[in-house]
Design a protein around this motif. Structure first.
Motif, PDB file in Angstrom:
ATOM      1  N   SER A 144      -4.669  44.744  38.994  1.00 19.31           N
ATOM      2  CA  SER A 144      -5.518  45.402  37.994  1.00 19.31           C
ATOM      3  C   SER A 144      -6.270  46.572  38.592  1.00 19.31           C
ATOM      4  N   LYS A 145      -6.649  46.462  39.870  1.00 17.53           N
ATOM      5  CA  LYS A 145      -7.293  47.549  40.610  1.00 17.53           C
ATOM      6  C   LYS A 145      -6.505  47.741  41.893  1.00 17.53           C
ATOM      7  N   GLN A 146      -6.383  48.961  42.334  1.00 19.19           N
ATOM      8  CA  GLN A 146      -5.630  49.260  43.545  1.00 19.19           C
ATOM      9  C   GLN A 146      -6.533  49.181  44.777  1.00 19.19           C
ATOM     10  N   ASP A 147      -7.213  48.030  44.924  1.00 21.30           N
ATOM     11  CA  ASP A 147      -8.045  47.791  46.105  1.00 21.30           C
ATOM     12  C   ASP A 147      -7.811  46.356  46.564  1.00 21.30           C
ATOM     13  N   GLY A 181      -8.384  43.679  43.909  1.00 21.45           N
ATOM     14  CA  GLY A 181      -7.343  43.681  42.880  1.00 21.45           C
ATOM     15  C   GLY A 181      -6.044  43.063  43.362  1.00 21.45           C
TER      16      GLY A 181
END
Length: 186
Positions: free
Chosen positions: A87-90, A93
């Motif tokens: 969902s998040k590119q970290d 995520g």
């Protein structure tokens, strides 16, 4: 695959649903954590000579997990790859996507659902099934037969009888009586 298949059938017959032990504050719902899913399956797999390994594969924008069932004989069965977008590119995520992929891959592979909170709240849950660990009967009998005197035979039998589940005690006693009878007839 025959050894793996037989063991998987036995393991699945004993498995229960995974408890919904975690809360999703965003959706205000309960779900089964990865730990809960593992707790629901691992003892039943282990008793039947099975283990799960989860491999990760390169995936653009998410994670890809492959669940592999391994039997003590060396036989393996892959349940395919499951891709889950992050969902998040970290790291958070990707970590969340990885946990989700691992959890759902195991549940799909072993047909383990999440328990129904509403139904279980209305009815008292049955006690967890305790799976007895079987002793190696051939090894126990061979060890008893190898004893050199009656006292050693009695001590060896007592050791095995204590660790045997109820389902094996009668057979173990019959084998002991036979070995003992041979000692007395010598």
């Amino acid at each position: 695959m025959n050894e793996l298949a037989k063991s998987l059938v036995k393991a699945q017959a004993a498995m229960n649903h995974a408890a919904k032990d975690s809360k999703n504050p965003h959706f205000k719902s309960a779900y089964s954590s990865l730990a809960s899913v593992i707790d629901a399956v691992r003892p039943h797999l282990s008793v039947n000579g099975l283990a799960i390994v989860q491999k990760t594969h390169d995936a653009e924008g998410g994670v890809c997990v492959e669940t592999v069932l391994i039997h003590e004989s060396g036989q393996e069965m892959s349940f395919g790859k499951l891709f889950v977008p992050a969902s998040k590119q970290d790291s958070q995520g990707f970590g969340s996507a990885l946990s989700y992929a691992k959890r759902y891959s195991i549940q799909t592979a072993l047909c383990v659902a999440s328990s129904d909170d509403d139904g279980e709240a209305a009815v008292k849950s049955p006690p967890k099934q305790v799976i007895p660990v079987l002793i190696d009967m051939d090894y126990a009998v061979d060890e008893m037969a190898a004893q050199t005197d009656l006292e050693a035979l009695k001590a060896c039998f007592a050791k095995w009888y204590k660790s045997a589940p109820d389902s094996q005690k009668e057979v173990l006693k019959v084998m002991y009586d036979g070995i003992k009878a041979n000692w007395e007839n010598q």
